[in-house]
Design an enzyme around this catalytic site. Structure first.
Site, PDB file in Angstrom:
ATOM      1  N   TRP A 200      38.485  51.309  33.676  1.00  0.00           N
ATOM      2  CA  TRP A 200      38.712  50.159  32.793  1.00  0.00           C
ATOM      3  C   TRP A 200      38.615  50.650  31.341  1.00  0.00           C
ATOM      4  CZ3 TRP A 200      35.266  48.066  29.169  1.00  0.00           C
ATOM      5  CH2 TRP A 200      35.758  46.919  28.508  1.00  0.00           C
ATOM      6  N   TRP A 478      49.034  36.569  32.941  1.00  0.00           N
ATOM      7  CA  TRP A 478      48.522  36.474  34.313  1.00  0.00           C
ATOM      8  C   TRP A 478      47.515  37.602  34.515  1.00  0.00           C
ATOM      9  CZ3 TRP A 478      50.468  33.256  38.459  1.00  0.00           C
ATOM     10  CH2 TRP A 478      49.927  33.550  39.718  1.00  0.00           C
ATOM     11  N   ASP A 479      46.233  37.241  34.505  1.00  0.00           N
ATOM     12  CA  ASP A 479      45.159  38.243  34.509  1.00  0.00           C
ATOM     13  C   ASP A 479      44.570  38.404  35.911  1.00  0.00           C
ATOM     14  OD1 ASP A 479      43.311  40.032  33.507  1.00  0.00           O
ATOM     15  OD2 ASP A 479      42.411  38.654  32.059  1.00  0.00           O
ATOM     16  N   ASN A 481      40.838  40.281  37.366  1.00  0.00           N
ATOM     17  CA  ASN A 481      39.731  41.061  36.806  1.00  0.00           C
ATOM     18  C   ASN A 481      38.717  41.652  37.783  1.00  0.00           C
ATOM     19  OD1 ASN A 481      39.823  41.211  33.786  1.00  0.00           O
ATOM     20  ND2 ASN A 481      40.280  39.056  34.099  1.00  0.00           N
ATOM     21  N   CYS A 527      48.429  41.360  33.529  1.00  0.00           N
ATOM     22  CA  CYS A 527      47.220  41.955  32.969  1.00  0.00           C
ATOM     23  C   CYS A 527      46.245  42.095  34.122  1.00  0.00           C
ATOM     24  CB  CYS A 527      46.660  40.995  31.910  1.00  0.00           C
ATOM     25  SG  CYS A 527      45.034  41.448  31.284  1.00  0.00           S
ATOM     26  N   ASP A 549      42.327  47.015  27.707  1.00  0.00           N
ATOM     27  CA  ASP A 549      41.365  46.226  26.933  1.00  0.00           C
ATOM     28  C   ASP A 549      40.790  47.050  25.787  1.00  0.00           C
ATOM     29  OD1 ASP A 549      41.625  43.828  28.153  1.00  0.00           O
ATOM     30  OD2 ASP A 549      39.866  44.010  29.443  1.00  0.00           O
TER      31      ASP A 549
HETATM   32  C1  DGJ Z   1      40.670  40.732  30.636  1.00  0.00           C
HETATM   33  C2  DGJ Z   1      41.874  40.883  29.754  1.00  0.00           C
HETATM   34  O1  DGJ Z   1      42.346  42.186  29.768  1.00  0.00           O
HETATM   35  C3  DGJ Z   1      41.518  40.431  28.348  1.00  0.00           C
HETATM   36  O2  DGJ Z   1      42.608  40.634  27.501  1.00  0.00           O
HETATM   37  C4  DGJ Z   1      41.105  38.999  28.403  1.00  0.00           C
HETATM   38  O3  DGJ Z   1      42.191  38.199  28.780  1.00  0.00           O
HETATM   39  C5  DGJ Z   1      39.948  38.814  29.348  1.00  0.00           C
HETATM   40  N1  DGJ Z   1      40.237  39.361  30.637  1.00  0.00           N
HETATM   41  C6  DGJ Z   1      39.595  37.363  29.490  1.00  0.00           C
HETATM   42  O4  DGJ Z   1      38.631  37.147  30.436  1.00  0.00           O
END
Ligand code: DGJ
Length: 753
Positions: A200, A478-479, A481, A527, A549
């Site tokens: 990351w 569209w994220d 994580n 994303c 990020d």
């Molecule tokens: C991860 C993304 O890469 C960021 O740009 C942002 O949108 C955050 N998530 C928000 O939680």
């Protein structure tokens, strides 16, 4: 461009003006004979090398003990009959064995390229000069057939491959491994393996090692293509660099777990494969069913890494990305994430929007935190309704305000995830990937929705679709994580649990397909915590990706350098953020931050309302300038001249589509005392005469470095002309710099046409 076929001997030669790819058949086995620079084949005299080796290389044909599959260069190796290398296909049959003998049945030409149902793929358009070869292999005992597809274009130096396995037998079997592409370089291990590892915020480092005499795996087992590796793997000659030399590349058109194998055998042959991860994969195939693998794009170039990248970039820009935005200049956006994180009010957003509008920004993106009870990353994911505490006038009020300022409105979603503290989870605790009796691991305090389930897919299509349909939204981020754990689906039977990660991807692609088809006017950006899913699969649905990020300008040079090996600048979201930078605390000038982002798809991500008037004026000049060049940047040819880490600095250049303008971006990095000025040959300028112009956003005046003999400023530069020969061979001279992280943009414009 053509495919030359010899039906009788079952041989095929795929070629265009620059590349050739040859397969032959030996005793029913499909042999890889050649991939590389265009050649003329001798009139079908075989080029298969068949050498006799010692007894530890068993012979699959008792009547012909002169060969072993362990040493033949194979095109699509099966399993269990004397080839000890990684197989391209391994199927567990009903009798418990996994031994197959796939022999060549036929080779036929298909003029069009078939769409891949439910998967992203490189498409064709009417008028494309393109041909597809279908090679069918069959295993008599099991009744399994393999169709290997190969497409070649006259305009792109790529071979695009995938395969389909059909069960024409009577029994159910389990696919344990199915590569999309495989080939052997016979008696050739003179390669470096190049891949793009990271983490990351440190995505796509350039990593290079000699292949030596062993096996290498480049893979992701995380349920996404991932930050940790990218599904792009290169085999390059040791002398190959950005500017020249031979390189062979594979890139997987897929966004989930993957595997690439580079394996050198005892005869110094190198096997090169790419496809679905088989670590935690199996697929039940009943009689009469078929299974389609995702695609691999294979590029060969003898023009170094830049030649290879150009082939990928053009193919992806023209025949992978789709929809209204494919050929459109992309808007310069402002995103509120690093400006506010979760702590924003309507007034705060308005104050950022006011300055954004004054400075010429075109799109306001409202990031995470606008929905449910989402004041931190501990809650709210899944509750896709507006948070009225933060936005009392609703999304509509915010959108109207932004539209009133002459800007477009864009919105963030993370629809594959759910927080334990959410109404959705309370209502559907089993909608996530989980296994009974096991802990439900969290990542960033969230869990993964089970996209292999149709009901989950349909719910997301409806909820997200309703928001998009009822608001003036022109962009979606569209994220995604976190990576998958407890990979198990409640609704699949025990013998189908190995299918979950691939079914998840098929589900995701279905959701993305439905939403992007229903809202063709919306620009989608993918994303995954930055660039955790920067892959061709996502680019098929969403023509741009948030690159990382990490928004520090200096760090970004390496990230964008690595990313550019396969993915074009128009696909790379690149934002100017605040200094000191939030990820590394580094100070860089506003100019350096802007130039780093201007090599790609420029945006801003900081609290513009906190800038001084001078800075606002500078941003305004940057935005206006970028708009004036973005067509060239976004649709031009991107070239790497000096790699990050070079003691002289880092340099990139973009050639405009009409080859009349060249944008030279140079970044100094850490300054050093008592070093010589240096001259950078530009290599790629089209033949002609050029004038140069130094771009400076501080006060509009020229910088104090040389061109080519100090001192030189824009006034002098404008009067002189330089030949392409001079600039390509001798080059442009950079003087000593003052301070760290200095940067320059010099435009060379043809003046003889
Ligand atoms: C991860 C993304 O890469 C960021 O740009 C942002 O949108 C955050 N998530 C928000 O939680």
């Amino acid at each position: 461009m053509a495919i030359q076929l010899d039906h009788q001997n079952k041989r095929a030669h795929l070629y265009n003006d620059r590349i050739s790819y040859v397969m032959e058949t030996f005793e029913g086995e499909l042999i890889h004979s050649y991939w590389g620079k265009r050649m003329t084949l001798p009139e079908w005299s075989p080029i298969i090398p068949v050498d006799v080796f010692a007894s530890f290389y068993p012979n699959p044909n008792p009547d012909n003990p002169t060969y072993s599959l362990d040493t033949l260069p194979r095109e699509y190796p099966d399993f269990g009959r004397s080839d000890y290398g990684h197989p391209a296909v391994r199927v567990r049959l009903h009798d418990g064995t996994a031994i197959t003998r796939f022999v060549v049945k036929s080779m036929e030409l298909v003029d069009e390229k078939k769409p891949l149902k439910g998967l992203p793929y490189v498409y064709t358009e009417e008028g494309d000069d393109v041909q597809t070869l279908k090679v069918t292999l069959g295993d008599q005992k099991s009744g399994l057939f393999l169709d290997l597809y190969y497409t070649i274009h006259s305009d792109y130096d790529a071979i695009i491959r995938h395969c389909e396995i059909r069960n024409q037998g009577q029994e159910t079997c389990q696919i344990e491994n199915l590569m999309s592409a495989s080939l052997d370089f016979y008696n050739d291990r003179n390669f470096d393996l190049i891949h793009f590892p990271g983490s990351w915020s440190r995505e796509r480092d350039f990593s290079r090692i000699p292949v030596g005499r062993s096996s290498h795996l480049v893979e992701s087992r995380r349920g996404s293509s991932s930050h940790m590796q990218n599904p792009l793997v290169l085999l390059a000659r040791p002398e190959t660099d950005d500017l020249g030399g031979q390189v062979y590349a594979m890139n997987f058109v897929y966004s989930g777990s993957f595997k690439a194998v580079v394996e050198v055998n005892s005869m110094d042959s190198t096997r090169f494969q790419m496809g679905l991860q088989d670590f935690d994969f199996s697929w039940k195939l009943k009689a009469g069913e078929s299974f389609t693998s995702p695609e691999v794009v294979m590029v060969y170039s003898d023009q170094g890494f830049n030649g290879m990248s150009d082939a990928f970039h053009r193919l992806y820009r023209n025949r992978l990305m789709r929809g209204e935005h494919r050929d459109k200049e992309r808007p310069v956006l402002i995103n509120n994430w690093e400006a506010t994180y979760f702590e924003f009010t309507e007034d705060k957003l308005k104050s950022i929007c006011d300055v954004a509008s004054e400075t010429g920004l075109e799109l306001f993106v409202l990031d995470d935190g606008w929905f449910g009870v989402r004041n931190s990353d501990r809650s709210g994911l899944g509750d896709w309704f507006v948070n009225k505490d933060k936005l009392p006038e609703g999304l509509k009020g915010t959108a109207d305000y932004i539209n009133g300022k002459g800007m477009q409105f864009g919105l963030w979603f993370e629809p594959e995830m759910i927080s334990a503290d959410s109404d959705l989870y309370r209502a559907h605790p089993n909608w996530i990937l989980h296994a009974k009796g096991h802990i439900r691991s969290q990542g960033r305090n969230q869990m993964v929705l089970d996209y292999s389930r149709r009901d989950v897919q349909d719910y997301i299509i409806e909820v997200v679709g309703n928001i998009l349909a009822s608001h003036p939204i022109e962009y979606v981020k569209w994220d995604m994580n976190r990576n998958m754990t407890e990979v198990h689906s409640e609704i699949l039977p025990i013998d189908r649990q190995g299918e979950v990660t691939h079914r998840y991807m098929l589900g995701l692609y279905r959701v993305l397909g439905k939403l992007t088809e229903r809202f063709p006017q919306i620009l989608f950006e993918s994303c995954s915590g930055g660039g955790g899913r920067f892959d061709p699969g996502m680019l098929y649905y969403m023509p741009q990706t948030w690159t990382s990020d990490d928004t520090d300008a200096h760090e970004r040079l390496s990230i964008q350098y690595g990313t550019s090996f396969a993915y074009p600048p128009i696909a790379m979201g690149a934002h100017v953020s605040v200094a000191p930078n939030h990820q590394v605390g580094r100070m860089t000038s506003l100019k350096t931050r802007a130039l780093t982002s201007m090599m790609a798809n420029l945006g801003y991500e900081l609290d513009l309302s906190q800038l001084s008037q001078d800075e606002k004026d500078q941003v305004k000049r940057q935005v206006a300038f970028y708009k004036s060049i973005r067509k060239d940047i976004q649709f031009g040819r991107f070239l790497r001249l000096l790699a990050p880490g070079d003691s002289r600095g880092t340099a990139f250049m973009t050639e405009s589509p009409d080859k009349k303008r060249y944008y030279l971006f140079y970044f100094r990095g850490l300054n050093r005392p008592h070093v010589a000025s240096f001259t950078l040959p530009l290599h790629y300028l089209a033949h002609g005469s050029y004038k140069g112009k130094i771009i400076n956003f501080d006060d509009g005046k020229a910088m104090d470095h040389t061109f080519p003999i100090p001192p030189m400023d824009n006034e002098t530069l404008g009067k002189r002309t330089y030949t392409s020969d001079f600039l390509n061979r001798f080059g442009y001279t950079f003087d000593r710099q003052a301070g760290d992280f200095d940067s320059h943009l010099i435009i060379f414009e043809r003046c003889d046409t």
